[in-house]
Design an enzyme around this catalytic site. Structure first.
Site, PDB file in Angstrom:
ATOM      1  N   GLU A  21      19.237 -12.653 -26.116  1.00  0.00           N
ATOM      2  CA  GLU A  21      18.897 -12.822 -24.703  1.00  0.00           C
ATOM      3  C   GLU A  21      18.308 -11.551 -24.109  1.00  0.00           C
ATOM      4  OE1 GLU A  21      21.605 -15.045 -22.072  1.00  0.00           O
ATOM      5  OE2 GLU A  21      21.657 -13.215 -20.847  1.00  0.00           O
TER       6      GLU A  21
ATOM      7  N   HIS B  34      24.900 -15.640 -30.453  1.00  0.00           N
ATOM      8  CA  HIS B  34      23.906 -15.389 -29.408  1.00  0.00           C
ATOM      9  C   HIS B  34      24.187 -14.026 -28.808  1.00  0.00           C
ATOM     10  CE1 HIS B  34      21.008 -16.443 -26.232  1.00  0.00           C
ATOM     11  NE2 HIS B  34      21.850 -15.887 -25.378  1.00  0.00           N
TER      12      HIS B  34
ATOM     13  N   PHE C   9      31.153  -5.335 -15.204  1.00  0.00           N
ATOM     14  CA  PHE C   9      30.526  -6.632 -15.427  1.00  0.00           C
ATOM     15  C   PHE C   9      31.580  -7.676 -15.763  1.00  0.00           C
ATOM     16  CE2 PHE C   9      27.447  -9.362 -17.991  1.00  0.00           C
ATOM     17  CZ  PHE C   9      26.802  -9.830 -16.859  1.00  0.00           C
TER      18      PHE C   9
ATOM     19  N   ASP D 293      23.842 -19.158  -9.476  1.00  0.00           N
ATOM     20  CA  ASP D 293      24.545 -18.706  -8.275  1.00  0.00           C
ATOM     21  C   ASP D 293      23.610 -18.766  -7.078  1.00  0.00           C
ATOM     22  OD1 ASP D 293      26.887 -17.971  -9.756  1.00  0.00           O
ATOM     23  OD2 ASP D 293      25.802 -16.181 -10.424  1.00  0.00           O
TER      24      ASP D 293
ATOM     25  N   SER E 186      20.463 -15.841 -32.027  1.00  0.00           N
ATOM     26  CA  SER E 186      19.508 -15.867 -30.922  1.00  0.00           C
ATOM     27  C   SER E 186      19.808 -14.658 -30.047  1.00  0.00           C
ATOM     28  CB  SER E 186      19.615 -17.173 -30.126  1.00  0.00           C
ATOM     29  OG  SER E 186      20.957 -17.457 -29.771  1.00  0.00           O
TER      30      SER E 186
END
Length: 277
Positions: free
Chosen positions: A8, A256, A206, A99, A6
């Site tokens: 994103e 993913h 990140f 968040d 999959s």
């Protein structure tokens, strides 16, 4: 080799970004992913763009899975979104706590992702397949590893169908996490999240923010390349491909990919893995 993947995306915020994502999506569709997921900003800040991106993916004939975060949301707003997705023929949701947006003082009517999963099930029954998040290296805000495992168990017991992990580069972290939740009686699939590496500086920033560890040997090797972008990309492809090979060998239920709205790195890794159709 056969394993479900999959992919994103994040919702683009310009017309140029939207056109680029269409091109990226169509290239990645050649990999025949089980679904494309689309992220959702803090406090629902990208709600409309997420919905527009999801609808476009679905209209193009692909399976779309919108992220849905509950922090800062009300039951009425989540109920409305669920109806919009049901009307659009969406069958899968990635249910997250999310968040608080910057400056927000209250969490809203939901505090944790398990409460969102429970609400989706109460409102929609089995209408949606529900994905939840997992953190092999522990959620940055978890009080302890045990607390984080129990939080994951609550999401599974609330009705999640499967989980997608935060990205990681330490195979043992994933294997330990899966073993630990199995011992707690959680049997849903736990799909590893894969972050291809294009820029080490961006990855480092990140990773520091989200709590994903870059192993010392990787960090030192990347740093040794300085500004040699080609060497960084080549090493990144080798590292992530090897990680995927090991995950598949260990029986991971899927992969993913966090594409960052780019087709090239995910396509190349899948080519090396023999996953192109």
């Amino acid at each position: 080799m056969s394993i479900d993947i999959s992919i994103e995306f994040f919702p683009p915020n310009t017309a140029e970004g939207a056109e680029k994502l269409r091109t990226t999506r169509d290239k990645l569709a050649a990999l025949k992913p089980a679904f494309f997921s689309v992220t959702y900003g803090a406090g629902g800040s990208t709600r409309e763009r997420t919905f527009a991106t999801v609808k476009e993916i679905a209209a193009a004939g692909y399976e779309a899975a919108p992220h849905l975060s509950c922090i800062g949301s009300t039951r009425d707003s989540i109920r409305e979104i669920l109806q919009e997705y049901a009307d659009a023929g969406i069958h899968r949701i990635v249910a997250l706590r999310g968040d608080l947006p910057s400056g927000a003082g209250a969490a809203g009517e939901f505090r944790y992702a398990n409460e969102l999963v429970e609400f989706i099930r109460a409102e929609s029954g089995d209408r949606f397949l529900i994905e939840v998040a997992a953190y092999p290296e522990w959620h940055p805000q978890a009080r302890s590893p045990k607390d984080d495992l129990l939080a994951f168990k609550r999401k599974a017991e609330a009705g999640a169908n499967s989980a997608i992990t935060q990205y990681f580069y330490n195979l043992d972290a994933y294997l330990y996490f899966v073993d630990a939740v199995r011992k707690l009686g959680v049997d849903i699939p736990i799909v590893p999240g894969i972050m291809p590496i294009g820029s080490f500086s961006k990855l480092a920033r990140f990773s520091d923010a989200c709590g994903a560890e870059i192993p010392r040997w990787m960090r030192k090797t990347f740093e040794s390349y300085g500004d040699d972008a080609d060497a960084i990309r080549a090493f990144g492809l080798d590292v992530v491909t090897r990680l995927c090979e090991k995950l598949i060998a260990e029986g991971a239920p899927g992969l993913h990919f966090y594409s960052m709205n780019m087709a090239g790195p995910t396509t190349e890794i899948c080519r090396r893995l023999g996953l192109q159709n």
